[in-house]
Design a protein around this motif. Sequence first.
Motif, PDB file in Angstrom:
ATOM      1  N   CYS A 128    -107.605 -27.394  49.776  1.00 18.75           N
ATOM      2  CA  CYS A 128    -108.819 -28.124  49.393  1.00 18.75           C
ATOM      3  C   CYS A 128    -108.843 -28.371  47.883  1.00 18.75           C
ATOM      4  N   PRO A 129    -109.003 -29.646  47.449  1.00 19.56           N
ATOM      5  CA  PRO A 129    -108.979 -29.970  46.025  1.00 19.56           C
ATOM      6  C   PRO A 129    -110.359 -30.247  45.430  1.00 19.56           C
ATOM      7  N   GLN A 130    -111.410 -30.057  46.230  1.00 17.55           N
ATOM      8  CA  GLN A 130    -112.740 -30.463  45.806  1.00 17.55           C
ATOM      9  C   GLN A 130    -113.348 -29.494  44.785  1.00 17.55           C
ATOM     10  N   TYR A 131    -114.362 -29.984  44.082  1.00 16.56           N
ATOM     11  CA  TYR A 131    -114.999 -29.173  43.036  1.00 16.56           C
ATOM     12  C   TYR A 131    -115.572 -27.880  43.600  1.00 16.56           C
ATOM     13  N   ILE A 132    -116.130 -27.943  44.812  1.00 15.52           N
ATOM     14  CA  ILE A 132    -116.713 -26.740  45.400  1.00 15.52           C
ATOM     15  C   ILE A 132    -115.665 -25.656  45.603  1.00 15.52           C
ATOM     16  N   ALA A 133    -114.421 -26.071  45.862  1.00 13.35           N
ATOM     17  CA  ALA A 133    -113.327 -25.105  45.985  1.00 13.35           C
ATOM     18  C   ALA A 133    -112.974 -24.509  44.632  1.00 13.35           C
ATOM     19  N   LYS A 134    -113.034 -25.326  43.612  1.00 18.48           N
ATOM     20  CA  LYS A 134    -112.779 -24.820  42.258  1.00 18.48           C
ATOM     21  C   LYS A 134    -113.853 -23.821  41.866  1.00 18.48           C
ATOM     22  N   LYS A 135    -115.095 -24.154  42.140  1.00 15.67           N
ATOM     23  CA  LYS A 135    -116.218 -23.276  41.808  1.00 15.67           C
ATOM     24  C   LYS A 135    -116.130 -21.954  42.572  1.00 15.67           C
ATOM     25  N   GLY A 136    -115.698 -22.029  43.834  1.00 18.74           N
ATOM     26  CA  GLY A 136    -115.608 -20.827  44.657  1.00 18.74           C
ATOM     27  C   GLY A 136    -114.266 -20.123  44.576  1.00 18.74           C
ATOM     28  N   ARG A 137    -113.315 -20.698  43.851  1.00 22.59           N
ATOM     29  CA  ARG A 137    -111.954 -20.174  43.686  1.00 22.59           C
ATOM     30  C   ARG A 137    -111.287 -19.952  45.040  1.00 22.59           C
ATOM     31  N   TYR A 138    -111.122 -21.051  45.741  1.00 17.04           N
ATOM     32  CA  TYR A 138    -110.376 -21.021  46.998  1.00 17.04           C
ATOM     33  C   TYR A 138    -109.645 -22.349  47.162  1.00 17.04           C
ATOM     34  N   GLY A 139    -108.987 -22.536  48.300  1.00 19.79           N
ATOM     35  CA  GLY A 139    -108.241 -23.766  48.529  1.00 19.79           C
ATOM     36  C   GLY A 139    -107.102 -23.929  47.536  1.00 19.79           C
ATOM     37  N   SER A 140    -106.916 -25.138  47.028  1.00 24.75           N
ATOM     38  CA  SER A 140    -105.807 -25.392  46.109  1.00 24.75           C
ATOM     39  C   SER A 140    -106.003 -24.725  44.751  1.00 24.75           C
ATOM     40  N   ARG A 169    -100.914 -27.662  49.340  1.00 27.93           N
ATOM     41  CA  ARG A 169    -100.558 -28.871  48.614  1.00 27.93           C
ATOM     42  C   ARG A 169     -99.302 -28.590  47.797  1.00 27.93           C
ATOM     43  N   VAL A 170     -98.654 -29.645  47.377  1.00 37.19           N
ATOM     44  CA  VAL A 170     -97.412 -29.485  46.620  1.00 37.19           C
ATOM     45  C   VAL A 170     -97.712 -29.383  45.127  1.00 37.19           C
ATOM     46  N   PHE A 171     -96.726 -28.922  44.368  1.00 40.13           N
ATOM     47  CA  PHE A 171     -96.776 -28.941  42.908  1.00 40.13           C
ATOM     48  C   PHE A 171     -96.072 -30.202  42.408  1.00 40.13           C
ATOM     49  N   GLU A 172     -96.194 -30.466  41.117  1.00 43.86           N
ATOM     50  CA  GLU A 172     -95.472 -31.589  40.519  1.00 43.86           C
ATOM     51  C   GLU A 172     -93.966 -31.406  40.668  1.00 43.86           C
ATOM     52  N   SER A 173     -93.521 -30.167  40.538  1.00 48.15           N
ATOM     53  CA  SER A 173     -92.097 -29.854  40.613  1.00 48.15           C
ATOM     54  C   SER A 173     -91.677 -29.523  42.037  1.00 48.15           C
ATOM     55  N   VAL A 174     -90.580 -30.119  42.482  1.00 47.67           N
ATOM     56  CA  VAL A 174     -90.026 -29.791  43.789  1.00 47.67           C
ATOM     57  C   VAL A 174     -89.618 -28.329  43.834  1.00 47.67           C
ATOM     58  N   GLU A 175     -89.006 -27.848  42.761  1.00 43.20           N
ATOM     59  CA  GLU A 175     -88.519 -26.474  42.711  1.00 43.20           C
ATOM     60  C   GLU A 175     -89.668 -25.475  42.862  1.00 43.20           C
ATOM     61  N   VAL A 198    -100.455 -33.561  45.127  1.00 46.98           N
ATOM     62  CA  VAL A 198    -100.821 -32.480  44.218  1.00 46.98           C
ATOM     63  C   VAL A 198    -102.334 -32.361  44.195  1.00 46.98           C
ATOM     64  N   ARG A 199    -102.804 -31.268  43.617  1.00 42.33           N
ATOM     65  CA  ARG A 199    -104.240 -30.975  43.629  1.00 42.33           C
ATOM     66  C   ARG A 199    -105.080 -32.080  42.986  1.00 42.33           C
ATOM     67  N   GLU A 200    -104.552 -32.720  41.966  1.00 43.71           N
ATOM     68  CA  GLU A 200    -105.317 -33.731  41.239  1.00 43.71           C
ATOM     69  C   GLU A 200    -105.443 -35.050  42.004  1.00 43.71           C
TER      70      GLU A 200
END
Length: 369
Positions: A128-140, A169-175, A198-200
């Motif tokens: 989850c990339p949404q703001y509520i996930a950021k606020k709750g520190r979960y998801g991505s 979700r993936v990162f910018e880097s494949v590695e 990616v998260r963004e």
Amino acid sequence: MQRTIQKKSLCQFKRYHSTNRKLEGYEFYNKILGSPKYIVGPMVEQSELAWRILSRRYNAHLCYTPMFHSRLFSDPINGAKYRSEQWTTNAADRPLIVQFCANNPETLLTAAKYVEHECDAVDLNLGCPQYIAKKGRYGSFLQEDWETIYKLISTLHKELIVPVTAKIRVFESVEKTIEYAKMIESAGAQMLVVHGRVREQKGHHTGLADWTKIKAVKEAVNIPVIANGNILYHDDLQHCLEQTGADGIMSAEGHLFNPTLFTPLSLPPMTYDIAQEYLEICKQLKPITRPVIIKSHLFKLFHASFPVHTDLRDRLGVCFDVDEMVRITNELTERLKKEQQAAATKKEEVVVNDDNIRIYAPWRCQVSK
């Protein structure tokens, strides 16, 4: 065919829970889940039981519940109310994976214990990339905290009678993406859904999912991998399988606009037929699906018609009564049928816009512009 898969999965589920051995990896994927290719993803207050029933009628092989908040689900005071409102299933609702968001292993385990006898696996939301996930520190927003993720997954792997899976979700880097996936596998995850963004990448910045990163994960781990992202039409399914090598395909938002996505059709179905079928399912369930959920589905199904039929759109916007939603749907159905009749002498044109989105006649299910 789908009824056979459901019946087979239910029998396997009973055998699975009557033994002491928890199936893992591909044995779990094949014997318990039935080797699903087409999967309906977890969507907050959108992949509820009524929608899952509808989805299975149109070739969905596996369904996820909406994302549940583990803290609310397990709360000793208000948890019972939250569970009664959010968590609904029945004997035919198989195979089924229940998804939670969490950042505390003990809280997650407590929540998962409530459902382990009524599902085939428990999934950890790491996407989850949404703001509520950021606020709750979960998801991505946990994806930099590998220690916590490892504890969350390993706790369920050790303590539940069903497997644990994860959606990432993936990162910018494949590695780094590969390293991340391997860590989750080592923690005890028995299946991995990889969203190729990616998260963004969300909202106006969604962009395309990167299937090459999904392919890289598939080649790096030894558990089933499900591809997620860029699935708008039925022909996207085979393209994705071929390009990623994934074991299956998950659709979430695209499926909300056309729940027959997994069924090969020359043209999408009529919106009103799908809406009527969905409403019938809702009315048959006890307790009936909550009105706020029904309303959201109707807005997505009819989104191409509402710019013209604004009076019905406005009525639905302030409506919280299911019977009134049925009346609105019936009125719109009659109007759309008249529009079809008026256009009957013309061939239905499919227009592809600048974003490569196919625009059908407004009475057909279609993704949002």
